[in-house]
Scaffold this active site. Sequence first.
Site, PDB file in Angstrom:
ATOM      1  N   GLY A  61      -8.929  -7.854  -7.550  1.00  0.00           N
ATOM      2  CA  GLY A  61      -8.776  -7.184  -6.132  1.00  0.00           C
ATOM      3  C   GLY A  61      -7.783  -6.067  -6.168  1.00  0.00           C
ATOM      4  O   GLY A  61      -7.942  -5.169  -5.161  1.00  0.00           O
ATOM      5  N   LYS A  74      -6.396  -5.268  13.341  1.00  0.00           N
ATOM      6  CA  LYS A  74      -7.491  -4.576  13.113  1.00  0.00           C
ATOM      7  C   LYS A  74      -8.467  -4.688  14.278  1.00  0.00           C
ATOM      8  O   LYS A  74      -9.596  -3.683  14.298  1.00  0.00           O
ATOM      9  CB  LYS A  74      -8.130  -5.142  11.791  1.00  0.00           C
ATOM     10  CG  LYS A  74      -7.247  -4.897  10.585  1.00  0.00           C
ATOM     11  CD  LYS A  74      -8.148  -5.789   9.425  1.00  0.00           C
ATOM     12  CE  LYS A  74      -7.345  -5.338   8.049  1.00  0.00           C
ATOM     13  NZ  LYS A  74      -7.991  -6.105   6.941  1.00  0.00           N
ATOM     14  N   SER A 131       1.025  -1.155   0.055  1.00  0.00           N
ATOM     15  CA  SER A 131      -0.033  -0.093   0.109  1.00  0.00           C
ATOM     16  C   SER A 131       0.803   1.397   0.142  1.00  0.00           C
ATOM     17  O   SER A 131       0.436   2.203  -0.478  1.00  0.00           O
ATOM     18  CB  SER A 131      -0.952   0.012   1.309  1.00  0.00           C
ATOM     19  OG  SER A 131      -1.906  -0.996   1.184  1.00  0.00           O
ATOM     20  N   ALA A 186     -16.153 -16.011   4.790  1.00  0.00           N
ATOM     21  CA  ALA A 186     -16.613 -15.200   5.962  1.00  0.00           C
ATOM     22  C   ALA A 186     -15.570 -14.371   7.065  1.00  0.00           C
ATOM     23  O   ALA A 186     -15.773 -14.465   8.107  1.00  0.00           O
ATOM     24  CB  ALA A 186     -17.414 -16.087   6.862  1.00  0.00           C
TER      25      ALA A 186
HETATM   26  P1  NDP Z   1      -9.409 -14.661   6.790  1.00  0.00           P
HETATM   27  O1  NDP Z   1      -8.256 -15.476   6.889  1.00  0.00           O
HETATM   28  O2  NDP Z   1      -9.959 -13.507   7.841  1.00  0.00           O
HETATM   29  O3  NDP Z   1     -10.595 -15.338   6.016  1.00  0.00           O
HETATM   30  C1  NDP Z   1     -10.226 -16.284   4.866  1.00  0.00           C
HETATM   31  C2  NDP Z   1     -11.427 -16.706   4.261  1.00  0.00           C
HETATM   32  O4  NDP Z   1     -10.927 -17.559   3.395  1.00  0.00           O
HETATM   33  C3  NDP Z   1     -12.515 -17.631   5.346  1.00  0.00           C
HETATM   34  O5  NDP Z   1     -13.816 -17.381   4.804  1.00  0.00           O
HETATM   35  C4  NDP Z   1     -11.877 -19.046   5.054  1.00  0.00           C
HETATM   36  O6  NDP Z   1     -13.038 -20.032   5.311  1.00  0.00           O
HETATM   37  C5  NDP Z   1     -11.787 -19.038   3.463  1.00  0.00           C
HETATM   38  N1  NDP Z   1     -10.777 -20.008   2.800  1.00  0.00           N
HETATM   39  C6  NDP Z   1      -9.376 -19.765   2.924  1.00  0.00           C
HETATM   40  N2  NDP Z   1      -8.800 -21.012   2.435  1.00  0.00           N
HETATM   41  C7  NDP Z   1      -9.953 -21.826   1.945  1.00  0.00           C
HETATM   42  C8  NDP Z   1     -10.328 -22.839   1.299  1.00  0.00           C
HETATM   43  N3  NDP Z   1      -9.185 -23.666   0.661  1.00  0.00           N
HETATM   44  N4  NDP Z   1     -11.548 -23.365   0.776  1.00  0.00           N
HETATM   45  C9  NDP Z   1     -12.594 -22.667   1.469  1.00  0.00           C
HETATM   46  N5  NDP Z   1     -12.657 -21.379   2.075  1.00  0.00           N
HETATM   47  C10 NDP Z   1     -11.380 -20.805   2.171  1.00  0.00           C
HETATM   48  O7  NDP Z   1      -8.884 -13.444   5.604  1.00  0.00           O
HETATM   49  P2  NDP Z   1      -9.293 -12.031   5.189  1.00  0.00           P
HETATM   50  O8  NDP Z   1     -10.672 -12.054   5.033  1.00  0.00           O
HETATM   51  O9  NDP Z   1      -8.568 -10.958   6.003  1.00  0.00           O
HETATM   52  O10 NDP Z   1      -8.668 -12.019   3.630  1.00  0.00           O
HETATM   53  C11 NDP Z   1      -9.070 -12.725   2.732  1.00  0.00           C
HETATM   54  C12 NDP Z   1      -8.492 -12.252   1.345  1.00  0.00           C
HETATM   55  O11 NDP Z   1      -9.053 -11.009   0.938  1.00  0.00           O
HETATM   56  C13 NDP Z   1      -7.074 -12.543   1.376  1.00  0.00           C
HETATM   57  O12 NDP Z   1      -6.671 -13.220   0.177  1.00  0.00           O
HETATM   58  C14 NDP Z   1      -6.800 -10.955   1.370  1.00  0.00           C
HETATM   59  O13 NDP Z   1      -5.457 -10.816   0.651  1.00  0.00           O
HETATM   60  C15 NDP Z   1      -7.739 -10.293   0.575  1.00  0.00           C
HETATM   61  N6  NDP Z   1      -7.824  -8.845   1.036  1.00  0.00           N
HETATM   62  C16 NDP Z   1      -8.008  -8.138  -0.144  1.00  0.00           C
HETATM   63  C17 NDP Z   1      -8.036  -7.104  -0.003  1.00  0.00           C
HETATM   64  C18 NDP Z   1      -8.095  -5.824  -1.180  1.00  0.00           C
HETATM   65  O14 NDP Z   1      -7.887  -4.617  -0.879  1.00  0.00           O
HETATM   66  N7  NDP Z   1      -8.048  -6.365  -2.375  1.00  0.00           N
HETATM   67  C19 NDP Z   1      -8.404  -6.237   1.289  1.00  0.00           C
HETATM   68  C20 NDP Z   1      -8.350  -7.306   2.572  1.00  0.00           C
HETATM   69  C21 NDP Z   1      -8.032  -8.484   1.971  1.00  0.00           C
HETATM   70  P3  NDP Z   1     -13.181 -20.545   6.800  1.00  0.00           P
HETATM   71  O15 NDP Z   1     -13.803 -19.656   7.450  1.00  0.00           O
HETATM   72  O16 NDP Z   1     -13.674 -22.021   6.278  1.00  0.00           O
HETATM   73  O17 NDP Z   1     -11.476 -20.956   7.065  1.00  0.00           O
END
Ligand code: NDP
Length: 283
Positions: A249, A72, A23, A132
């Site tokens: 993204g 956060k 960023s 989620a």
């Molecule tokens: P979290 O770790 O909080 O959440 C990850 C999510 O992905 C959960 O819902 C998890 O499911 C799911 N997940 C991960 N691996 C798998 C899989 N193999 N199969 C199914 N579900 C899966 O991460 P964040 O929410 O903070 O970030 C998620 C993504 O968003 C990241 O890649 C990050 O880089 C991106 N991001 C992008 C931004 C942007 O500005 N473009 C800003 C913020 C984030 P479960 O709950 O079942 O574990």
Amino acid sequence: MKELHFLSQLTGCLASPVDENPSVAMVEAAYKHHGLNFRYINIEVGPDKLGEVVAGARAMGWVGFNCSLPNKVAVIQYLDGLGESAALIGAVNCAVMRDGKLIGENTDGKGFLQSLAEVRDPSGKSVVMFGAGGAARAIGVELALAGAAKIIVVNRDPKRGQEVVDLINTKTGTSAELVTWNSTYSIPNEVEIIINATSIGLFPDVNANLNISFDSLRSGVVVADVIPNPPTTNLLREAKSRGCITLDGLGMLVNQGVVGIKYWTGIDADPTVMRKALEDIFS
Ligand code: NDP
């Protein structure tokens, strides 16, 4: 004799690890482009020293900062108040000094919405959102505040998914329902916006695929991915080949930066300059 101005306004990102967070390149590109005497620096800090760093930022007169993982939620105790969506989401990724008070905002979802607004208004629409976690929570709340009619949350862990569904159902006027993601998911016909808010496809696991029926992606629906690196994911490739409107993204990342810069400086930063700075990094 000439009047001299060498006092910069300070902003930055408090996270751990922060070395890989791009960023700074995007925000500094905007500051430079707009001739602002502002600086943005990455600070390596986790929850243990976060209170001291925030106190230091206050003492130095910082105008605000971003917070990323793992700060956060932990940062909230050191702030003076929260904006509406940050309070609903329960997480802050952007703090802003307003009239001497440090207020926590969440620009992740706002950035996503701004990116989405370029192609579709979510008001009255049905949405499928995969994931989620933190990003999904932020996006879900902003979609609901923007008047989405229905959000289907598809998540592997039903407990985490239910928390987001309950948040939307109890705190907003949008209806949400949970699908536990334990088999190949087909997108229902009425859905007009599909969002991958999981980390599936993020570098280095760039060949990972969402467990969905790609043939259920109808032409004309919006398919958005939050993955910034790489910007073109398998999901977006499949969607594009079926005539969907795709959003990557980088759009979310750039627009959350635009919202943060507006909060800190009052100016509307040029997103094309910011996107170019990121593309130079990811190319
Ligand atoms: P979290 O770790 O909080 O959440 C990850 C999510 O992905 C959960 O819902 C998890 O499911 C799911 N997940 C991960 N691996 C798998 C899989 N193999 N199969 C199914 N579900 C899966 O991460 P964040 O929410 O903070 O970030 C998620 C993504 O968003 C990241 O890649 C990050 O880089 C991106 N991001 C992008 C931004 C942007 O500005 N473009 C800003 C913020 C984030 P479960 O709950 O079942 O574990």
